[in-house]
Enzyme design. Sequence first.
Site, PDB file in Angstrom:
ATOM      1  CB  CYS A 424     115.513 -12.487  12.836  1.00  0.00           C
ATOM      2  SG  CYS A 424     117.127 -13.219  12.522  1.00  0.00           S
ATOM      3  CG  HIS A 621     122.596 -11.700  16.108  1.00  0.00           C
ATOM      4  ND1 HIS A 621     121.763 -12.169  17.110  1.00  0.00           N
ATOM      5  CD2 HIS A 621     121.795 -11.449  15.051  1.00  0.00           C
ATOM      6  CE1 HIS A 621     120.520 -12.221  16.650  1.00  0.00           C
ATOM      7  NE2 HIS A 621     120.504 -11.782  15.414  1.00  0.00           N
TER       8      HIS A 621
END
Length: 702
Positions: A424, A621
């Site tokens: 990611c 995040h």
Amino acid sequence: MTTAASETGSKGGARVLIQRFGSFLSGMIMPNIPALIAWGILTAFVIPDGFTPNEALATIVGPMIHYLLPLMIAMQGGRMIYEARGVVVAGIATFGVIAGSDWLIAQQSEQLGEDLGQIHMFIGAMIMGPLAAWVMKKLDGLWEGKIRTGFEMLVNMFSAGLAGFFLAVAGFYLLAPVVNWLMAVLGRAVEWLVDTGLLPLTSLIIEPAKVFFLNNAINHGVLTPLGIDEAAEAGKSVLFLLEANPGPGVGVLIAYTIFGVGAAKATAPGAALIQFVGGIHEVYFPYVLMKPALLLAVVAGGASGVAVNVAFDTGLRGPASPGSILAVMAQTAQGDHLGVALSVVVSAGVSFAVAAPILLASRKRDLAAGEDQFSDAVARTQANKGKSSDALSGLAGGAAAGSGAAALGTIAPPRRIETIIFACDAGMGSSAMGASVLRRKLKDEGITDVSVTNRAIPSLPGDTDLVVTQQQLTDRARSREADAVHVSVDSFMDAPEYDDVVRLVQESREESAADEPDGSRAAPGAAASGAPASGAAASGAAASGAATSATDDDEASGGDDVLTLDRVRIHSGSATQEEALAEAARMLEDAGAVTSDYLEAMRRREETVSTFMGNELAIPHGTNDAKEAVLASALSVSRYDGGVDWGGKQAVFVVGIAGVGKEHLAILSKIARLFSNKEAVERLKAAATEEELLEMLHAVND
């Protein structure tokens, strides 16, 4: 062998700007479609020409279309810019525009000695609502942090009131004349197109614009406001049918069903049902992108449908959204159902008639080539849209299942799969949870010698066997891992592709075992027991210091201290995504885990790809370039019983993440296991106190 979607994070370009503008307009209009439908039902029944005329109830119709609906649209625009304060100021300012328009028309009517009617301020609302909220936001920024303690409420209330007053005056004298002029110009342009019989030519613009997701700016910025204005006077408008007609798309899909090849042929019948009945038009866009010549088919189909509606003088009472045949017929004006139905049938027939020879002309070449371009077309469509789509993801999944050449589980990988990396943007949270879920699935199948780790995309080593990414990031990952098998998923938590990956791993072992001499076959579990790993497995082990991996041993080593009671919250109501992000960042900052810059990094992460994981969980995040803002590892958990709209998905749990090294991965892996079980999620939702919720989170798989 990928089920990939093109990355959508690229900036710039006229197409992207138009898409964003159209998406913003759509964001103001779409939530208020139910109100427009309610108004359409009222007009159908209670006006003098309605099914059940009612003089008393008919008094609702005028104020609703003239005041309520524009104000609702303006206030939604204000909410999108500046939450509650934006809503209030947008409503006040837009009322000034409405009143200014009425006053100008009244003056003109008095001069001409005739009633000129009203102009409904939908375009004015879409301009003034966001503008007023933006002005309020900027004004608040001027004195933020400068108000003396105890005077905050006084300043907030009077500043919004004064801003609303001045903006209403500006709307009355400045914006209202401009919008009146613009509506008059656009209205005359539409009248000219109708009178000259050229209205069908609008399909030359609308149909290609739909395929490239540029239609929202046209539909919501021009057609809907003009259509509502026309429907308020005539009881219907053909403008609502210019873009909503499902005929052109279903005609192309029927042609693919009969004359297509490969995955496109296999998925076309289901796509036709979704498009025609469900009203999700975007499902036919990949089929057109596969063969751009099919733009001729949808343009011809759209134009023929418009021509039928003009010939029969048919129209809808209000917008048909979504563009389903059911919604279209429900909104059709009284006595127009035959003409509207005929326009749909004719447009589908013409589209099919044009598409069929185009497909037949290339059928032999497509079969001989043995290539199926459908998955690439789906990827290009998602890139055009600029974000992921459940409907398009379903098409990609159908392509994998329906095409032997593209099916995830039927093509042997180039080598035995020994290393799997979840990649990611940051390699910190979402990918770690996905790796934990897949690791457990492999373990359940008795596969323990495959390395499953997670990394940031820039840290991919270049020799991985299989890489799993979210759809928007697959192209970036492919550029780093050109020889790997790439699997795209919609979310890391509950992706159905994981079962395909497990099957692919098993099949790669069978192929490898069949190719090896009997004496050289490694016993199951050899890699895990210390036997040297070859190729990518060896390099994966060598690079393990750079990768983040939560193995079972890691999980047993603790990590509970990164989540403590002061960072667990339960809210009985709902929140916006921005509010949820702010709370998560605030709790992490209060814990000393991040700096104040981390919130902006979390926002940038959402702009790139959503952190919604599935099963009502989001794990926001920061981006990979926000490492300087992370001081220590910590988690925060917030439960919103009223839910959070997370990019169109419903999140109840928001887990904020800040990670240094691997400290946070142990409990994060536990959370991944927990949220992969729907029954466990329900138990978490039933926790009565924050202490009970924390205990459940810490107790998982201990």
